[in-house]
Design a protein around this motif. Sequence first.
Motif, PDB file in Angstrom:
ATOM      1  N   LEU A 186      99.044  40.039  50.654  1.00 24.79           N
ATOM      2  CA  LEU A 186      97.864  39.320  50.164  1.00 24.79           C
ATOM      3  C   LEU A 186      97.203  40.046  48.998  1.00 24.79           C
ATOM      4  O   LEU A 186      96.706  39.409  48.065  1.00 24.79           O
ATOM      5  CB  LEU A 186      96.853  39.131  51.297  1.00 24.79           C
ATOM      6  N   GLU A 187      97.193  41.364  49.045  1.00 26.18           N
ATOM      7  CA  GLU A 187      96.589  42.127  47.954  1.00 26.18           C
ATOM      8  C   GLU A 187      97.297  41.838  46.630  1.00 26.18           C
ATOM      9  O   GLU A 187      96.651  41.619  45.595  1.00 26.18           O
ATOM     10  CB  GLU A 187      96.648  43.623  48.265  1.00 26.18           C
ATOM     11  N   LEU A 188      98.622  41.833  46.668  1.00 29.31           N
ATOM     12  CA  LEU A 188      99.376  41.584  45.441  1.00 29.31           C
ATOM     13  C   LEU A 188      99.266  40.127  44.999  1.00 29.31           C
ATOM     14  O   LEU A 188      99.131  39.836  43.801  1.00 29.31           O
ATOM     15  CB  LEU A 188     100.841  41.967  45.643  1.00 29.31           C
ATOM     16  N   LEU A 189      99.319  39.202  45.942  1.00 29.71           N
ATOM     17  CA  LEU A 189      99.172  37.789  45.595  1.00 29.71           C
ATOM     18  C   LEU A 189      97.780  37.521  45.028  1.00 29.71           C
ATOM     19  O   LEU A 189      97.622  36.744  44.073  1.00 29.71           O
ATOM     20  CB  LEU A 189      99.426  36.918  46.825  1.00 29.71           C
ATOM     21  N   HIS A 190      96.798  38.167  45.601  1.00 30.78           N
ATOM     22  CA  HIS A 190      95.422  38.056  45.100  1.00 30.78           C
ATOM     23  C   HIS A 190      95.356  38.521  43.643  1.00 30.78           C
ATOM     24  O   HIS A 190      94.720  37.872  42.798  1.00 30.78           O
ATOM     25  CB  HIS A 190      94.496  38.901  45.973  1.00 30.78           C
ATOM     26  N   ASN A 191      96.020  39.628  43.347  1.00 31.42           N
ATOM     27  CA  ASN A 191      96.023  40.144  41.977  1.00 31.42           C
ATOM     28  C   ASN A 191      96.686  39.166  41.014  1.00 31.42           C
ATOM     29  O   ASN A 191      96.230  38.986  39.878  1.00 31.42           O
ATOM     30  CB  ASN A 191      96.740  41.489  41.923  1.00 31.42           C
ATOM     31  N   ALA A 192      97.777  38.538  41.467  1.00 34.08           N
ATOM     32  CA  ALA A 192      98.481  37.580  40.609  1.00 34.08           C
ATOM     33  C   ALA A 192      97.635  36.345  40.341  1.00 34.08           C
ATOM     34  O   ALA A 192      97.668  35.776  39.246  1.00 34.08           O
ATOM     35  CB  ALA A 192      99.806  37.176  41.256  1.00 34.08           C
ATOM     36  N   VAL A 193      96.871  35.938  41.334  1.00 38.08           N
ATOM     37  CA  VAL A 193      96.065  34.718  41.210  1.00 38.08           C
ATOM     38  C   VAL A 193      94.794  34.956  40.401  1.00 38.08           C
ATOM     39  O   VAL A 193      94.343  34.076  39.656  1.00 38.08           O
ATOM     40  CB  VAL A 193      95.716  34.178  42.617  1.00 38.08           C
ATOM     41  N   SER A 209      94.905  33.112  29.906  1.00 46.49           N
ATOM     42  CA  SER A 209      94.369  32.078  29.019  1.00 46.49           C
ATOM     43  C   SER A 209      94.977  30.719  29.315  1.00 46.49           C
ATOM     44  O   SER A 209      94.400  29.679  28.992  1.00 46.49           O
ATOM     45  CB  SER A 209      94.624  32.455  27.553  1.00 46.49           C
ATOM     46  N   SER A 210      96.161  30.726  29.928  1.00 42.31           N
ATOM     47  CA  SER A 210      96.810  29.477  30.334  1.00 42.31           C
ATOM     48  C   SER A 210      97.541  29.716  31.648  1.00 42.31           C
ATOM     49  O   SER A 210      97.999  30.827  31.921  1.00 42.31           O
ATOM     50  CB  SER A 210      97.788  28.988  29.260  1.00 42.31           C
ATOM     51  N   PHE A 242      88.033  31.346  45.587  1.00 43.69           N
ATOM     52  CA  PHE A 242      88.284  32.201  44.437  1.00 43.69           C
ATOM     53  C   PHE A 242      87.076  33.109  44.198  1.00 43.69           C
ATOM     54  O   PHE A 242      85.937  32.634  44.169  1.00 43.69           O
ATOM     55  CB  PHE A 242      88.515  31.367  43.171  1.00 43.69           C
ATOM     56  N   PRO A 243      87.296  34.403  44.014  1.00 44.46           N
ATOM     57  CA  PRO A 243      86.167  35.276  43.652  1.00 44.46           C
ATOM     58  C   PRO A 243      85.669  34.945  42.243  1.00 44.46           C
ATOM     59  O   PRO A 243      86.375  34.321  41.447  1.00 44.46           O
ATOM     60  CB  PRO A 243      86.778  36.677  43.714  1.00 44.46           C
ATOM     61  N   LYS A 244      84.461  35.387  41.930  1.00 44.67           N
ATOM     62  CA  LYS A 244      83.836  35.033  40.656  1.00 44.67           C
ATOM     63  C   LYS A 244      84.623  35.529  39.451  1.00 44.67           C
ATOM     64  O   LYS A 244      84.567  34.931  38.373  1.00 44.67           O
ATOM     65  CB  LYS A 244      82.409  35.588  40.611  1.00 44.67           C
ATOM     66  N   TYR A 245      85.336  36.643  39.622  1.00 43.15           N
ATOM     67  CA  TYR A 245      86.048  37.208  38.472  1.00 43.15           C
ATOM     68  C   TYR A 245      87.387  36.517  38.203  1.00 43.15           C
ATOM     69  O   TYR A 245      88.097  36.877  37.271  1.00 43.15           O
ATOM     70  CB  TYR A 245      86.276  38.711  38.658  1.00 43.15           C
ATOM     71  N   THR A 246      87.745  35.519  39.009  1.00 47.42           N
ATOM     72  CA  THR A 246      88.960  34.750  38.735  1.00 47.42           C
ATOM     73  C   THR A 246      88.791  33.991  37.424  1.00 47.42           C
ATOM     74  O   THR A 246      87.719  33.452  37.144  1.00 47.42           O
ATOM     75  CB  THR A 246      89.233  33.742  39.869  1.00 47.42           C
ATOM     76  N   ALA A 280      92.468  29.556  36.057  1.00 50.72           N
ATOM     77  CA  ALA A 280      93.000  29.483  37.417  1.00 50.72           C
ATOM     78  C   ALA A 280      92.111  28.625  38.308  1.00 50.72           C
ATOM     79  O   ALA A 280      92.601  27.795  39.080  1.00 50.72           O
ATOM     80  CB  ALA A 280      93.138  30.885  37.998  1.00 50.72           C
ATOM     81  N   GLN A 281      90.813  28.813  38.201  1.00 47.32           N
ATOM     82  CA  GLN A 281      89.895  28.063  39.057  1.00 47.32           C
ATOM     83  C   GLN A 281      89.958  26.561  38.785  1.00 47.32           C
ATOM     84  O   GLN A 281      89.851  25.753  39.705  1.00 47.32           O
ATOM     85  CB  GLN A 281      88.464  28.570  38.860  1.00 47.32           C
ATOM     86  N   ARG A 282      90.154  26.189  37.531  1.00 53.15           N
ATOM     87  CA  ARG A 282      90.190  24.765  37.175  1.00 53.15           C
ATOM     88  C   ARG A 282      91.507  24.103  37.546  1.00 53.15           C
ATOM     89  O   ARG A 282      91.529  22.924  37.921  1.00 53.15           O
ATOM     90  CB  ARG A 282      89.959  24.589  35.666  1.00 53.15           C
ATOM     91  N   ASN A 283      92.608  24.846  37.441  1.00 53.91           N
ATOM     92  CA  ASN A 283      93.920  24.198  37.478  1.00 53.91           C
ATOM     93  C   ASN A 283      94.807  24.506  38.677  1.00 53.91           C
ATOM     94  O   ASN A 283      95.702  23.718  38.989  1.00 53.91           O
ATOM     95  CB  ASN A 283      94.698  24.572  36.205  1.00 53.91           C
ATOM     96  N   LEU A 284      94.593  25.646  39.327  1.00 53.21           N
ATOM     97  CA  LEU A 284      95.544  26.059  40.362  1.00 53.21           C
ATOM     98  C   LEU A 284      95.665  25.048  41.495  1.00 53.21           C
ATOM     99  O   LEU A 284      96.771  24.685  41.908  1.00 53.21           O
ATOM    100  CB  LEU A 284      95.158  27.428  40.923  1.00 53.21           C
TER     101      LEU A 284
END
Length: 211
Positions: free
Chosen positions: A125-132, A137-138, A164-168, A172-176
């Motif tokens: 989860l830590e690594l997946l979190h980092n990827a997400v 920019s796209s 999603f945390p605020k720093y995402t 990502a927040q709009r499209n994932l």
Amino acid sequence: MCVPCDYQIELFRFVLPRAKLSNLFVCAVLNVCRVLKNEVMQLNAPIRGIAPLRAAVRKIQTSSEQLTPLHAEYLMLCLLAKQYKAGLSVLEDDIFEVDQPKDLFLYCYYGAMIYIGLKKFRKALELLHNAVTAPMSSLNAITVEAYKKYVLVSLIQSGQVPSFPKYTSSTAQRNLKNHTQIYVDLSTCYGTGSYSDLETFIQSNAEAFQT
């Protein structure tokens, strides 16, 4: 003409301890490693590339904190060969130096898959979190696949998917979620607590989950 695989492996064992680090040398190592990786995959023997690529990673690193383009290649071979513990030799390093964003996304994704294979879901989860949540920019395909795994592992680990945390990134927040709607729906269905509804949902969407 490709160099025979066995010869490449011996070449690594002989040259790497003696070579001086330079930009030209690093480029040469990257090229040879990619040829080697392609050959062992064609031979359906990814395990044969693990030791040479691990040696190459260590040789071209300026420090153990540096992420190289070979990290992802190495982890992919470990994953394909199901040599998950071998992947820990680089995953246990603290990475602070990243040159190319794609290297980071792939490192996080393959690394998470290795931790999943080891049933170390918190580490995955830590690594997946980092990827997400990494700056972007796209939206890229790696992040989309990482989020799918993030949903599944979150449900296994805690029974819910964090917001999603605020720093995402806004991208990502709009499209994932739009690109992973079936997984979002799975999370919602899981949250109802109805096993029969969850089973029905999974069975009716089995084809979508396999694509």
